[in-house]
Design a protein around this motif. Structure first.
Motif, PDB file in Angstrom:
ATOM      1  N   LEU A 202       0.809  -1.299   0.022  1.00 18.10           N
ATOM      2  CA  LEU A 202      -0.125  -0.028   0.016  1.00 18.10           C
ATOM      3  C   LEU A 202       1.048   1.320   0.020  1.00 18.10           C
ATOM      4  O   LEU A 202       1.784   1.264   0.532  1.00 18.10           O
ATOM      5  N   TYR A 203       0.269   2.243  -0.489  1.00 21.43           N
ATOM      6  CA  TYR A 203       0.867   3.619  -0.233  1.00 21.43           C
ATOM      7  C   TYR A 203      -0.124   4.613   0.040  1.00 21.43           C
ATOM      8  O   TYR A 203      -1.003   4.738  -0.601  1.00 21.43           O
ATOM      9  N   LYS A 204       0.337   5.155   1.127  1.00 16.44           N
ATOM     10  CA  LYS A 204      -0.675   6.079   1.667  1.00 16.44           C
ATOM     11  C   LYS A 204      -2.115   5.686   1.841  1.00 16.44           C
ATOM     12  O   LYS A 204      -2.934   6.283   1.693  1.00 16.44           O
ATOM     13  N   GLY A 205      -2.012   4.235   2.610  1.00 14.92           N
ATOM     14  CA  GLY A 205      -3.457   3.587   2.817  1.00 14.92           C
ATOM     15  C   GLY A 205      -4.171   3.167   1.412  1.00 14.92           C
ATOM     16  O   GLY A 205      -5.141   2.542   1.533  1.00 14.92           O
ATOM     17  N   GLU A 206      -3.589   3.366   0.395  1.00 15.75           N
ATOM     18  CA  GLU A 206      -4.429   2.768  -1.021  1.00 15.75           C
ATOM     19  C   GLU A 206      -3.412   1.508  -1.618  1.00 15.75           C
ATOM     20  O   GLU A 206      -2.374   1.384  -1.510  1.00 15.75           O
ATOM     21  N   LEU A 232      -8.069  -7.017   1.833  1.00 15.67           N
ATOM     22  CA  LEU A 232      -7.784  -5.774   1.424  1.00 15.67           C
ATOM     23  C   LEU A 232      -8.287  -4.451   2.583  1.00 15.67           C
ATOM     24  O   LEU A 232      -7.321  -3.724   2.831  1.00 15.67           O
ATOM     25  N   TYR A 233      -9.595  -5.053   2.838  1.00 14.64           N
ATOM     26  CA  TYR A 233     -10.030  -3.889   3.942  1.00 14.64           C
ATOM     27  C   TYR A 233      -9.325  -4.043   5.109  1.00 14.64           C
ATOM     28  O   TYR A 233      -8.783  -2.923   5.519  1.00 14.64           O
ATOM     29  N   LEU A 234      -8.726  -5.187   5.793  1.00 17.54           N
ATOM     30  CA  LEU A 234      -8.235  -5.369   6.850  1.00 17.54           C
ATOM     31  C   LEU A 234      -6.650  -4.750   6.566  1.00 17.54           C
ATOM     32  O   LEU A 234      -6.170  -3.833   7.561  1.00 17.54           O
ATOM     33  N   ALA A 235      -5.975  -4.945   5.312  1.00 13.10           N
ATOM     34  CA  ALA A 235      -4.657  -4.293   5.197  1.00 13.10           C
ATOM     35  C   ALA A 235      -4.813  -2.522   5.179  1.00 13.10           C
ATOM     36  O   ALA A 235      -4.091  -1.948   5.708  1.00 13.10           O
ATOM     37  N   GLN A 236      -6.024  -2.054   4.729  1.00 16.38           N
ATOM     38  CA  GLN A 236      -5.891  -0.576   4.723  1.00 16.38           C
ATOM     39  C   GLN A 236      -6.327  -0.189   6.134  1.00 16.38           C
ATOM     40  O   GLN A 236      -5.747   0.845   6.389  1.00 16.38           O
ATOM     41  N   LYS A 237      -7.083  -1.099   6.749  1.00 13.66           N
ATOM     42  CA  LYS A 237      -7.439  -0.545   8.106  1.00 13.66           C
ATOM     43  C   LYS A 237      -6.164  -0.447   9.002  1.00 13.66           C
ATOM     44  O   LYS A 237      -5.894   0.402   9.869  1.00 13.66           O
ATOM     45  N   LYS A 258     -11.328 -16.522  10.379  1.00 18.13           N
ATOM     46  CA  LYS A 258     -11.238 -14.988  10.700  1.00 18.13           C
ATOM     47  C   LYS A 258     -10.009 -14.507   9.931  1.00 18.13           C
ATOM     48  O   LYS A 258      -8.756 -15.324   9.994  1.00 18.13           O
ATOM     49  N   TRP A 259      -9.804 -13.438   9.769  1.00 19.23           N
ATOM     50  CA  TRP A 259      -8.510 -12.838   9.001  1.00 19.23           C
ATOM     51  C   TRP A 259      -7.788 -11.909  10.188  1.00 19.23           C
ATOM     52  O   TRP A 259      -8.722 -11.162  10.810  1.00 19.23           O
TER      53      TRP A 259
END
Length: 291
Positions: A202-206, A232-237, A258-259
């Protein structure tokens, strides 16, 4: 964008990976400058970058190679800065992403409970349920069969080895973690389970790109559309809680489905494995320009 690469002609798995990443960076339009992995022949970081031209306007850069000490990273960062070149992550941001004991409090609710040892005597103070997973603050040593520990006596031996033999990986801290039972169908030759795990860049949350963590074919490697969204949601979180712009986050799936977050690192020094490299670099270039 500029890339500083430590690629050499050494014939090792990590060297071949670095060669591939360097070639993709070049093919994606980056200007690559090769730098030595130590300062033996050039004296210092300024010597390593002496042939890099002074930039008339500020340029962003990515440093790819082997995980450096914070001292080396800081020296490369400052030598580049003198030439009006700025690494995507500052030394403080690099240290935060690479040192588990620095970022753990930010993701404590997303990852297995963890304890930090600064010496072996602290083991007796811990109320542990075995087995546990043990790692250095920067790297785990799963490839060497060091990881899953079944009692305090074994934990003392592993901690001693980490403190004495793998100082670069521990940086003064050994991490003891609740053992997370990940879904898996394969194990290493040393018996370590290849858990269902993905690395997300990710770069700056994206999200830039992601891929399965382990080499080889694995029947668990494919994600459904729903699973992909969850990963991807968990990674961004997790990424949004850390100030490091360019980051890689490993997400694993428990046997319960569970992830969880496994760990993270500075994206400049994380192996890509099954991550599509051209997608990763094209997206990184686009996001760096955007921000």
């Amino acid at each position: 964008m500029i890339v500083f690469s430590e690629h050499t002609t050494l014939n090792s798995e990590s060297a071949r990976d670095l060669e591939q990443v360097t070639k993709v960076a070049q093919a994606s339009g980056c200007r690559v400058y090769f730098i030595p992995s130590d300062f033996d022949d050039c004296g210092d970081a300024e010597g390593a970058l002496c042939y890099v031209p002074q930039q008339q306007i500020p340029k962003k850069a990515v440093y790819i190679g082997y995980i450096p000490t914070i001292e080396r990273y800081n020296e490369i960062y400052n030598a580049a800065k003198q030439k009006n070149i700025y690494l995507v992550n500052s030394p403080q941001e690099y240290a935060l992403a690479e040192h588990f004991h620095l970022y753990y409090s930010s993701i404590e609710d997303l990852t297995p409970k963890s304890y930090f040892l600064t010496d072996e005597t602290m083991i007796d103070e811990l109320d542990l349920t075995f087995p546990v997973f043990v790692k250095g603050t920067i790297l785990s040593l799963k490839s060497l069969g060091i990881g899953i520990v079944h009692d305090k006596e074994q934990l003392r031996k592993v901690a001693h080895d980490l403190f004495c033999k793998y100082k670069k990986q521990t940086v003064g801290n050994v991490i003891v973690r609740e053992y997370a039972k990940l879904r898996h169908v394969r194990t290493s030759k040393l018996g370590f389970p290849f858990g269902r795990e993905y690395r997300v860049f990710l770069y700056k949350g994206e999200v830039l790109s992601y891929g399965y963590y382990w080499d080889g074919e694995d029947e668990l490697s494919k994600l459904s559309a729903t699973e992909e969204s969850e990963v991807l949601y968990l990674a961004q979180k997790a990424a949004k809680r850390i100030s490091t712009p360019y980051i890689a986050i490993d997400i694993g799936q428990l046997e319960s489905r569970k992830w969880i977050v496994i760990e993270m690192g500075d994206g400049q020094f994380c192996g890509a494995t099954h991550v599509p490299l051209f997608q990763l670099w094209n997206e990184l270039l686009a996001k760096v320009r955007k921000f």
